[in-house]
Design an enzyme around this catalytic site. Structure first.
Site, PDB file in Angstrom:
ATOM      1  N   HIS A 161       0.829  -1.216   0.000  1.00 47.59           N
ATOM      2  CA  HIS A 161       0.000   0.000   0.000  1.00 47.59           C
ATOM      3  C   HIS A 161       0.861   1.263   0.000  1.00 47.59           C
ATOM      4  O   HIS A 161       0.485   2.290   0.567  1.00 47.59           O
ATOM      5  CB  HIS A 161      -0.957   0.023   1.189  1.00 47.59           C
ATOM      6  CG  HIS A 161      -1.940  -1.108   1.216  1.00 47.59           C
ATOM      7  ND1 HIS A 161      -3.104  -1.087   0.484  1.00 47.59           N
ATOM      8  CD2 HIS A 161      -1.913  -2.304   1.859  1.00 47.59           C
ATOM      9  CE1 HIS A 161      -3.762  -2.221   0.689  1.00 47.59           C
ATOM     10  NE2 HIS A 161      -3.059  -2.976   1.506  1.00 47.59           N
ATOM     11  N   ASN A 174     -10.244  -3.310   1.824  1.00 50.03           N
ATOM     12  CA  ASN A 174      -9.861  -3.338   0.414  1.00 50.03           C
ATOM     13  C   ASN A 174     -11.095  -3.122  -0.447  1.00 50.03           C
ATOM     14  O   ASN A 174     -12.226  -3.084   0.057  1.00 50.03           O
ATOM     15  CB  ASN A 174      -9.221  -4.680   0.044  1.00 50.03           C
ATOM     16  CG  ASN A 174      -7.854  -4.871   0.672  1.00 50.03           C
ATOM     17  OD1 ASN A 174      -7.119  -3.915   0.882  1.00 50.03           O
ATOM     18  ND2 ASN A 174      -7.511  -6.107   0.985  1.00 50.03           N
ATOM     19  N   HIS A 206      -4.304   0.955  11.769  1.00 53.30           N
ATOM     20  CA  HIS A 206      -4.101  -0.313  12.487  1.00 53.30           C
ATOM     21  C   HIS A 206      -5.464  -0.978  12.673  1.00 53.30           C
ATOM     22  O   HIS A 206      -6.366  -0.372  13.262  1.00 53.30           O
ATOM     23  CB  HIS A 206      -3.451  -0.054  13.838  1.00 53.30           C
ATOM     24  CG  HIS A 206      -3.258  -1.290  14.665  1.00 53.30           C
ATOM     25  ND1 HIS A 206      -2.847  -2.487  14.135  1.00 53.30           N
ATOM     26  CD2 HIS A 206      -3.419  -1.511  15.994  1.00 53.30           C
ATOM     27  CE1 HIS A 206      -2.764  -3.398  15.096  1.00 53.30           C
ATOM     28  NE2 HIS A 206      -3.113  -2.820  16.236  1.00 53.30           N
ATOM     29  N   TYR A 243       0.669  -4.582  11.723  1.00 52.97           N
ATOM     30  CA  TYR A 243       0.489  -3.153  11.443  1.00 52.97           C
ATOM     31  C   TYR A 243       1.277  -2.283  12.423  1.00 52.97           C
ATOM     32  O   TYR A 243       1.887  -1.288  12.033  1.00 52.97           O
ATOM     33  CB  TYR A 243      -0.991  -2.779  11.461  1.00 52.97           C
ATOM     34  CG  TYR A 243      -1.648  -2.947  10.111  1.00 52.97           C
ATOM     35  CD1 TYR A 243      -1.993  -1.851   9.344  1.00 52.97           C
ATOM     36  CD2 TYR A 243      -1.897  -4.208   9.585  1.00 52.97           C
ATOM     37  CE1 TYR A 243      -2.570  -1.993   8.103  1.00 52.97           C
ATOM     38  CE2 TYR A 243      -2.480  -4.368   8.335  1.00 52.97           C
ATOM     39  CZ  TYR A 243      -2.817  -3.257   7.601  1.00 52.97           C
ATOM     40  OH  TYR A 243      -3.389  -3.399   6.366  1.00 52.97           O
TER      41      TYR A 243
END
Length: 735
Positions: free
Chosen positions: A86, A160, A351, A374
């Protein structure tokens, strides 16, 4: 500090959040724009910044030049490591507002239940595979991460634009990313799955087959972040005030509908404008075409956990909406662009474990791993645990804890006490009971042997991939096949291509045979690829074998759920000197009234004069744009304009390409000649001098005597349909 004082402070911090409060907090971190003088970091005004301090005009640099040292030090250290995945993203600010309070029955998360509260949000959209310098329009999953600045603290919904994922267990995540990233020996290819290592991995991982179908579909090449749905991927829990929990899936639905590029268009945009999706989002917000998304949930009672033929904790699965309908709960509007890309879009840290009371995790093994990953990756990017103090990450809710020191520490903690329990600080900060907003994890009974295994209920890898294929329209199926031809056509290993055909044959023999035609290998017989996971049988697996299922679901098809609207669609008006001004004015006004934007495209920049002397300014020249940057094209009448266009290769190509990409095309009178010259054949055109308006497969034509109002009405209908796939078989158009 006594209880009454703490209570007062608690009441103060429990303010009604509105969309302006976050803006106000961010503003205090920014420099005062009224002071126009440049200063050093210490506030000393700078008198000269063009030259460094030297011993004579041609002498050596002097190290006492504190302004130079400070300036260069900042420059040398102004980048941070890019995200592992990402890395390339784009973001916008906005707000979320619930429709009503009906979700109170299911959750105590206030931002989901109070219709009078607008919760500030920051959303970051992203590609997954590519580096920060890669193109926007590559075939890839898109991240859709939302940070809610709620009065109970920050909540991150990290999702997503596709509901399933490639793998079931986070232990395979590093392998997945290593396989799909550029090859380690030559760093090729960038931002692409179309190479041997990824398909080698996928062909050995049957659990990835459902996600593979989504990645090969048009969902992987969205037309715009504004025209893209989002999914929370995992199954989470909602907990109400009484402590009762339900399973929940989160969905974002674009109010403009989900729409895609075509593959040829996506590839060309990567070269013509690698920032296509970023630019589209930025310009839409600037123009007031604010992206809007509806948040919906699928809620499953705990007692119904095993009533499906799949496991709710398996991230490679979705819940068909026929089994659990979506429940719309609120709307998000993105209405403000970032003021500084690095400070906001690049430094925002998400997160999936940032929860507020009323939302909790489940035992999804992929989610559980992400809870560690994360935080770990943010520590690598920021080299500090204090990244939460950066303005874009700081909560609206008042923070009060015993954390301290470390890089980038902004908070100035007062007093001697930084531990708990204590008496020297009056026992503060105190623990908040649940009825005062204290976060309490859902009490779930956990009992099991330590074992590296998955439930047998995770071992069905093909049924939902088949469900997806069966749910597609014919054009969508053809696009999946063509995508497979491209992706697997780039794979050098014949063995890998054949393994993938074996998996496709288990999804659909029709799919396997269609893909086989384009990649030069036969569909293997009696294919059997063992899963790499270690699956253990249990009671849940036995129950699910008799669970609810569907063979087809219309909700995964973009075409079956298409929202027809012309709002924010971009129309290119192709003209040169000598166009019909009255016609252009009428059509342009009608398009803009319908919410579309119309831009003049000519050979060169400058003013274009109409046949009656009026002038319009060119917005884009042929060398700076192309049909791939528009949703539709319109060619106005005007003898001299048409004659000029007929001699321009770029104009003819513009029409060819738009037709090939199934976009709406509108023209009148002499403009029909340009369609004929562009070899856009097989479409019934109106007589150039008649009063008829004819709309056929997205091509709208009108004779010179036709009513402009009738033409624009038909053209806007064609634009609203977005693509006209019934034209797609016309492949002889030279573009």
């Amino acid at each position: 500090m006594d209880n009454e004082e703490m209570k007062g402070k608690g009441e103060k911090s429990s303010v009604n959040v509105n969309e302006n409060s976050k803006n106000e907090q961010l503003e205090q971190y920014r420099a005062d724009a009224k002071d126009q003088y440049m200063t050093t970091d210490q506030g000393v005004r700078v008198s000269h910044t063009e030259d460094s301090l030297k011993a004579g005009s041609r002498g050596p640099l002097l190290m006492e030049d504190f302004h130079f040292r400070e300036k260069m030090t900042h420059f040398d250290h102004e980048s941070i490591p890019e995200r592992i995945v990402h890395a390339r993203g784009s973001g916008a600010h906005g707000y979320f507002q619930p429709y009503d309070d009906t979700l109170k029955e299911f959750t105590k998360a206030k931002f989901l239940t109070d219709p009078n509260t607008k919760t500030p949000v920051f959303v970051r959209f992203s590609t997954v595979v590519g580096s920060r310098g890669s193109a926007d329009t590559v075939r890839d999953v898109r991240g859709f991460a939302t940070k809610f600045y709620t009065e109970q603290g920050n909540y991150d919904l990290v999702g997503n634009n596709m509901p399933p994922f490639f793998i079931q267990d986070a232990n395979k995540f590093a392998d997945l990313v290593h396989a799909i990233k550029p090859d380690p020996d030559n760093e090729i290819p960038q931002a692409s799955a179309a190479h041997d290592t990824f398909w080698d991995f996928a062909s050995l991982m049957p659990e990835s087959m459902h996600m593979i179908m989504w990645v090969l579909s048009d969902r992987a090449i969205p037309r715009s972040f504004r025209m893209m749905d989002g999914f929370g991927v995992h199954t989470f829990r909602l907990i109400n005030e009484a402590g009762k929990a339900r399973f929940v899936k989160f969905h974002w639905r674009s109010k403009l509908g989900a729409h895609s590029l075509v593959w040829d268009e996506a590839q060309k945009l990567a070269g013509k404008d690698a920032d296509w999706l970023r630019r589209d989002l930025w310009e839409a917000v600037e123009m007031g075409h604010y992206p809007e998304y509806e948040l919906s949930v699928q809620i499953v009672e705990e007692e119904d956990e095993f009533k499906f033929d799949f496991d709710l904790l398996d991230a490679t699965k979705l819940i068909p909406e026929e089994l659990v309908p979506l429940r719309p709960i609120g709307k998000m509007v993105l209405n403000r662009n970032p003021e500084n890309f690095f400070a906001e879009t690049e430094q925002v840290a998400f997160h999936p474990g940032n929860f507020v009371p009323g939302i909790d995790v489940t035992n999804d093994p992929l989610l559980q791993g992400r809870l560690f990953s994360y935080i770990d990756t943010q520590l690598n990017r920021f080299h500090s645990a204090n990244f939460g103090e950066l303005p874009i990450n700081s909560p609206l809710a008042r923070t009060h804890n015993n954390q301290g020191a470390g890089f980038m520490r902004h908070t100035i903690n007062k007093g001697k006490v930084n531990y708990w329990p204590n008496t020297l600080g009056g026992g503060c900060p105190m623990m908040a009971p649940e009825n005062m907003g204290g976060y309490v994890h859902y009490m779930e009974k956990v009992d099991g042997r330590k074992i590296r295994a998955r439930s047998e209920s995770f071992n069905d890898h093909y049924s939902q991939a088949t469900l997806f294929w069966n749910s597609m329209t014919e054009p969508e199926k053809k696009h999946i096949v063509k995508a497979a031809h491209f992706e697997l056509g780039k794979v050098m290993s014949k063995e890998i291509r054949q393994r993938m055909l074996g998996h496709f044959s288990k999804i659909s023999m029709e799919l396997a045979e269609m893909v086989s035609e384009g990649i030069g290998v036969e569909v293997p017989k009696n294919f059997n690829q063992e899963s790499t996971g270690n699956y253990e049988n249990n009671e849940a697996s036995k129950t699910m074998k008799k669970g609810k299922s569907v063979k087809e679901t219309q909700f995964v098809s973009m075409e079956k759920n298409k929202i027809e609207t012309a709002v924010s669609r971009k129309v290119a008006i192709l003209l040169e000197d000598g166009y019909d001004y009255c016609e252009v004015k009428q059509v342009k006004d009608a398009l803009e009234k319908a919410g579309a934007s119309a831009k003049i495209v000519s050979k060169f920049h400058g003013m274009r004069k109409s046949s009656t002397g009026e002038e319009l300014e060119t917005d884009k020249s042929h060398i700076t744009t192309g049909s791939i940057m528009y949703d539709a094209i319109y060619i106005p009448d005007g003898e001299k304009s048409i004659e000029a266009l007929l001699k321009e290769g770029d104009a003819i190509h513009f029409v060819n390409e738009a037709f090939k990409h199934c976009k709406p095309i509108g023209t009148s009178g002499g403009g029909i000649r340009l369609l004929e010259k562009a070899e856009v054949l097989g479409v019934e055109f109106a007589d150039k001098t008649s009063g008829n308006v004819i709309s056929n497969k997205g091509v709208v034509t009108a004779g010179s005597d036709a009513e402009a109002s009738e033409f624009t009405a038909q053209f806007i209908v064609a634009i609203s349909k977005h693509r006209h796939w019934d034209r797609e078989e016309k492949m002889m158009v030279p573009a």
